[in-house]
Scaffold this motif. Structure first.
Motif, short mmCIF file in Angstrom:
data_model
loop_
_atom_site.label_atom_id
_atom_site.label_comp_id
_atom_site.label_asym_id
_atom_site.label_seq_id
_atom_site.Cartn_x
_atom_site.Cartn_y
_atom_site.Cartn_z
N ARG A 127 7.42 11.60 0.19
CA ARG A 127 8.67 12.10 -0.40
C ARG A 127 9.87 11.61 0.39
NH1 ARG A 127 10.85 15.83 -3.89
NH2 ARG A 127 8.78 16.21 -4.75
N LEU A 131 13.04 9.48 -0.76
CA LEU A 131 14.38 10.06 -0.61
C LEU A 131 15.33 9.07 0.09
CD1 LEU A 131 13.74 13.78 0.40
CD2 LEU A 131 15.23 13.00 -1.46
N LEU A 164 12.65 12.75 -8.27
CA LEU A 164 13.89 12.37 -7.58
C LEU A 164 14.85 11.58 -8.46
CD1 LEU A 164 12.42 11.31 -4.09
CD2 LEU A 164 13.52 13.47 -4.70
#
Length: 212
Positions: A127, A131, A164
């Motif tokens: 993740r 990001l 995202l």
């Protein structure tokens, strides 16, 4: 034991057996989906190629990471994207290089121009890889990417990308260094666990939004 009690016991055993079978079929379906996604190469023209981080040993990529880097370079050399984004932070307090820096050095040794390479050096998980990659995308006007990782990791990477808001297609490494049956099954079991954890997290966020 009376007839009524025996009948009830058989009924409970039957329900337990049916639920166990349904659970097994569900887990097999999830595992099959993870496998299918990882072996469905979607590579097509994009703005950049994101190579997800993996372990590095000082200045040398691990075999798993090297497979990912090599595949990312192959996609770049095919002309599918003009930029490479390498992700991955420092694996430990004594590490001299972040994973992404190791990948960058590898790419430069294989004649990839420095201006085609972007890196982030802070992430410690999938993740976080994505990001920080998203920050680089926004700063450099990058909209669509090709994700590179191992086949069994790809389904989770795509789920996180969608979460995202990253427009991504998948291109897993054509071979994996998780070659033994034991390591492959452990990796698959891990991804099945993460699938359900992510599903639970999404349901929890949806419920929180519904109540707010």
């Amino acid at each position: 034991m009376g007839r009524v009690a025996m009948k009830r016991q058989r009924g409970w055993i039957g329900w337990v057996w049916r639920l166990s079978l349904l659970l097994l079929l569900w887990l097999l379906a999830v595992g099959g989906w993870v496998f299918w996604v990882g072996h469905n190469d979607q590579a097509e023209p994009a703005d950049a190629i994101i190579v997800l981080g993996a372990a590095a040993y000082d200045a040398r990529p691990s075999p798993v990471f090297e497979e990912r880097i090599r595949h990312g370079l192959a996609l770049y050399q095919r002309g599918l994207a003009p930029r490479l984004i390498f992700t991955g932070g420092f694996g430990g307090s004594g590490a001299r290089f972040a994973e992404s820096e190791v990948a960058r050095r590898y790419a430069l040794r294989h004649a990839i121009p420095d201006e085609a390479i972007l890196i982030e050096t802070h992430s410690r998980s999938t993740r976080q890889n994505l990001l920080y990659a998203r920050e680089l995308m926004r700063a450099n006007g990058i909209n669509k990417v090709i994700l590179v990782s191992d086949p069994l990791h790809m389904a989770r990477a795509l789920r996180i990308s969608r979460d995202l808001g990253i427009e991504a297609v998948a291109s897993a490494t054509p071979s994996t260094r998780f070659r033994s049956l034991r390591s492959s099954w452990r990796f698959l079991a891990q991804e099945i666990y993460f699938f359900h954890r992510d599903l639970f997290d999404q349901a929890r966020r949806w419920w929180a939004q519904l109540r707010s």
